[in-house]
Write a protein that holds these residues in place. Structure first.
Motif, PDB file in Angstrom:
ATOM      1  N   ARG A  25     -13.851 -37.907 -33.422  1.00  0.00           N
ATOM      2  CA  ARG A  25     -12.409 -37.828 -33.240  1.00  0.00           C
ATOM      3  C   ARG A  25     -11.648 -38.615 -34.313  1.00  0.00           C
ATOM      4  O   ARG A  25     -10.649 -38.165 -34.841  1.00  0.00           O
ATOM      5  CB  ARG A  25     -12.077 -38.368 -31.852  1.00  0.00           C
ATOM      6  N   ARG A  26     -12.191 -39.812 -34.606  1.00  0.00           N
ATOM      7  CA  ARG A  26     -11.485 -40.668 -35.557  1.00  0.00           C
ATOM      8  C   ARG A  26     -11.405 -39.990 -36.935  1.00  0.00           C
ATOM      9  O   ARG A  26     -10.368 -39.999 -37.589  1.00  0.00           O
ATOM     10  CB  ARG A  26     -12.195 -42.014 -35.663  1.00  0.00           C
ATOM     11  N   THR A  27     -12.538 -39.390 -37.328  1.00  0.00           N
ATOM     12  CA  THR A  27     -12.563 -38.728 -38.640  1.00  0.00           C
ATOM     13  C   THR A  27     -11.570 -37.571 -38.672  1.00  0.00           C
ATOM     14  O   THR A  27     -10.836 -37.387 -39.650  1.00  0.00           O
ATOM     15  CB  THR A  27     -13.986 -38.195 -38.931  1.00  0.00           C
ATOM     16  N   TYR A 192      -2.084 -44.257 -27.315  1.00  0.00           N
ATOM     17  CA  TYR A 192      -3.493 -44.627 -27.110  1.00  0.00           C
ATOM     18  C   TYR A 192      -3.611 -46.009 -26.477  1.00  0.00           C
ATOM     19  O   TYR A 192      -4.398 -46.220 -25.568  1.00  0.00           O
ATOM     20  CB  TYR A 192      -4.250 -44.585 -28.440  1.00  0.00           C
TER      21      TYR A 192
END
Lengths: 340, 390
Positions: A25-27, A192
């Motif tokens: 997800r971060r990428t 978040y």
């Protein structure tokens, strides 16, 4: 390697943690952010405009997701709250001569205050009654936008004074784009943080069972009101940016179609998923622009997409990502009404 | 690939590309085409009024192309749907300007959308001939890039009032619809009345799509007006006339251009008797079955078999002819600057208007002659013209 199945992605790919890390997800978020950052430098002003619109709808979808996806309240007031943010920002500039950078937060704050006021009667309602009550609020707001002519200029609306970014050496379109991108980054990060905080967990508890939440000493009134307020803040801010993007404020921008559009983004993206809200907003704005000129097809495509999502992916795009993309997880995602 | 063949290949490609570059450097113009673009509501509730306008302009361009084009160039015309919404309109015009990059814009159907589109077009410095948007702020004060061949909002009210006064009316009532279109007319109407020293005996506001207007009719009737100026679309105007007829209230009623197809209005009302004292002022100069426009009726219905020729088509024909005339006068060496200069002094008589289109450097609202239509002896007839003056 994580032993938490939710965090590990599909079982067949569990043996490839590097792959999960690489396309996790971060990428994907960073790649998306990079794409948005260079977009107006690479593409023509029309595509930059479409991307700016998508960014504004990301704020709207993430905001709506707080109240519907996280807190589980079937609320349809955000179209009106967006309008209130838009009108307040626009009128402060048009009639008050305020600069945009002051009018924008003022619009967001007013929308938040009204969102909190809406929460007071809405706290007594649930489910379908809450939905109907908030749709009525949206219609009432639209009526006010149209008929309170002395203030809102009625159906004809008004043209916003030009928003200037000369102080930082940017033209209006470019300046507004990067301001919106910056606000999206800040407010998505904030979303978040909230979703992983005590407040976010309290929202989820309220969504899952109000009785159980009360048994855990979660004050329903407080947390529901906070959810309304946070959601309204996002809607109001997005409304101000929307107004600056269009350069005009007219009531028809905040009609029932606005509710349908935002609601579709959240449902198609995935209830309770911030990533889903972002993807849902980008997907529907892209679809809207791709089908520009085919209004009938657009409406059918939106309907079909909603139907397909409800039938085959009740958890929305977020559920599909969780199932198929290695390393993809989201703690508070609501998988089609099932517990995450 | 050997280095030599790579270099020669690249050189050859460069020569081919150079040969493909059009002779004219003007955006939207090539050796054999002129790209024009238009935006309006092609779908949605307003499209039954706006789509015929842009289709008719397209038909004019297609006819010109069939006759050989303009100075050896064919007109390409692309359209974008703005659904009459500012939220869609800005995207539509940005797409036209930055993706298609036309030489000129011929479009704009609804005022709210056009108002949002105006800054984009002005910033791009593209000539814009407005098709059907009426808001005065679009063309007043004069903008070097914007011209209109449609009736501006202020004109209709002034012309309606003048028509009533010319027929001896002293007590005037005004009925208007509560939307952007109506609001764009009611303020100029108040000014027109004030300029003549007249106080209206009643101002009655109607919803754009009312089902029953009887209470409003009764309120106006109670003021005993000689003439009623209605600033309504047929959706509101038909119920008004039907309810007025029902209670026997038949003063001189002067309608705006959307109500100028008096036979269509009569069908909606249910009887021609209800229109015995009604005239509709129109942007266009002829009825749809007039011999003067038979040629365009045939062309439109041939090119668009799903369309029935209407006054909205005539509006588009006039805009199309005006555009073609400007392009023709600009000559083979076509530039935007040249076309803007020509437009600012252009005068011509289009086939579908009662009077000429005439622009001046001080006035880019180029259409000033409205025709009045009524039903006489069971037939729709032109019963006069009105030239509004402030």
């Amino acid at each position: 390697m994580s032993t938490d199945p939710e965090r590990s992605g599909p079982s067949g790919l569990m043996a490839l943690p590097w792959l999960a890390h690489l396309i996790g997800r971060r990428t994907i978020f960073l790649a998306g952010l990079a794409a948005f950052a260079v977009w107006p430098l690479v593409f023509n002003p029309y595509l930059a405009y479409a991307a700016n619109l998508a960014l504004i709808y990301i704020l709207l979808a993430v905001g709506l997701n707080f109240i519907i996806g996280f807190a589980g309240q079937l609320v349809f007031a955000n179209g009106a709250l967006m309008g209130i943010g838009a009108y307040c920002t626009g009128l402060l500039m048009y009639d008050g001569g305020w600069p945009f950078w002051l009018a924008l937060p003022a619009g967001a704050i007013l929308a938040t205050v009204i969102g909190l006021l809406v929460a007071l009667p809405a706290l007594r309602l649930q489910g379908l009654y809450l939905a109907l009550g908030t749709v009525a609020f949206t219609q009432f707001a639209l009526w006010v936008f149209i008929h309170w002519e002395a203030v809102t200029y009625g159906n004809a609306g008004f043209v916003l004074p030009p928003v200037s970014f000369e102080a930082i050496g940017l033209g209006k379109d470019m300046g507004l784009y990067y301001l919106t991108l910056l606000l999206v980054v800040v407010f998505v990060a904030m979303a978040y943080r909230i979703s992983r905080s005590r407040v976010g967990r309290a929202f989820i508890a309220v969504r899952e069972s109000e009785v159980a939440a009360e048994a855990l000493a979660i004050d329903l009134t407080v947390y529901k009101t906070v959810a309304y307020g946070v959601s309204a803040l996002y809607a109001g801010l997005a409304g101000g940016l929307f107004t600056a993007l269009l350069g005009v404020v007219v009531p028809e921008s905040f009609n029932l179609f606005q509710i349908v559009l935002q609601f579709s983004m959240v449902i198609i993206g995935g209830l309770g998923s911030i990533a889903g809200a972002i993807i849902g907003a980008i997907a529907l704005i892209s679809l809207q622009e791709l089908l520009r000129g085919f209004q009938e097809v657009q409406e059918i495509a939106f309907g079909a997409l909603l139907l397909l999502t409800l039938l085959f992916f009740p958890g929305g795009i977020a559920a599909a990502l969780k199932r198929w993309v290695p390393g993809w997880s989201e703690t508070h995602h609501q998988d089609g009404g099932r517990r995450p | 690939m050997k280095p030599f063949s790579l270099i020669s290949g690249l050189a050859g490609a460069a020569m081919l590309m150079a040969a493909a570059v059009p002779a004219s450097a003007e955006t939207g113009v090539t050796d054999d085409t002129i790209l024009l673009a238009g935006m309006t509501a092609l779908t949605g509730s307003a499209s039954n009024l706006t789509r015929p306008q842009i289709r008719a302009a397209a038909a004019v361009f297609a006819e010109v192309n069939d006759a050989g084009g303009i100075h050896g160039r064919k007109i390409e015309f692309i359209m974008e749907d703005d659904e009459c919404l500012p939220s869609k309109g800005v995207g539509a015009v940005k797409k036209l300007l930055h993706v298609h990059q036309p030489f000129m814009i011929v479009g704009g159907g609804c005022s709210n959308a056009a108002i949002a589109q105006k800054p984009e077009i002005v910033a791009a410095q593209v000539p814009w001939l407005i098709l059907g948007s009426t808001a005065d702020s679009l063309s007043e004060p004069v903008n070097p890039y914007i011209f209109t061949t449609y009736t501006a909002a202020w004109m209709e009210g002034y012309a309606q009032l003048q028509y009533a006064l010319d027929r001896g009316a002293k007590r005037i009532a005004v009925v208007w619809q509560s939307d952007a279109w109506g609001k764009a007319r009611i303020d100029p109407m108040r000014k027109a009345l004030a300029a003549k020293g007249i106080e209206a005996v009643a101002y009655e506001e109607l919803a754009p799509d009312p089902t029953d207007t009887t209470p409003a009719v009764l309120r106006v009737q109670a003021q005993n007006p000689d003439a009623v100026i209605v600033m309504l679309f047929p959706k509101a105007g038909i119920p008004w006339l039907r309810d007025a007829y029902k209670i026997g209230f038949k003063p001189l009623t002067v309608g705006p251009s959307p109500m100028s197809e008096v036979d269509v209005i009569a069908k909606g009302v249910g009887t021609e008797d209800a229109l015995s004292n009604f005239v509709g002022l129109s942007t266009v100069g002829y009825t749809t079955d007039a011999p003067e426009v038979a040629k365009w009726k045939e062309i439109i219905e041939r090119r668009y078999p799903d369309s029935k020729f209407s006054s909205w088509h005539m509006v588009g024909v006039a805009a199309g002819q005006f555009t073609v005339e400007a392009l023709r006068r600009a000559g083979r060496d076509l530039t935007r600057e040249k076309v803007l200069n020509i437009l600012s002094t252009l005068e011509m008589q289009p086939d579908t208007y009662a009077g000429p289109l005439k622009c001046t450097p001080e006035d880019h609202q180029c259409h000033k002659t409205l025709a009045a239509f009524a039903i006489k002896d069971g037939k729709v007839s032109r019963v006069g013209v009105a030239v509004p003056k402030r």
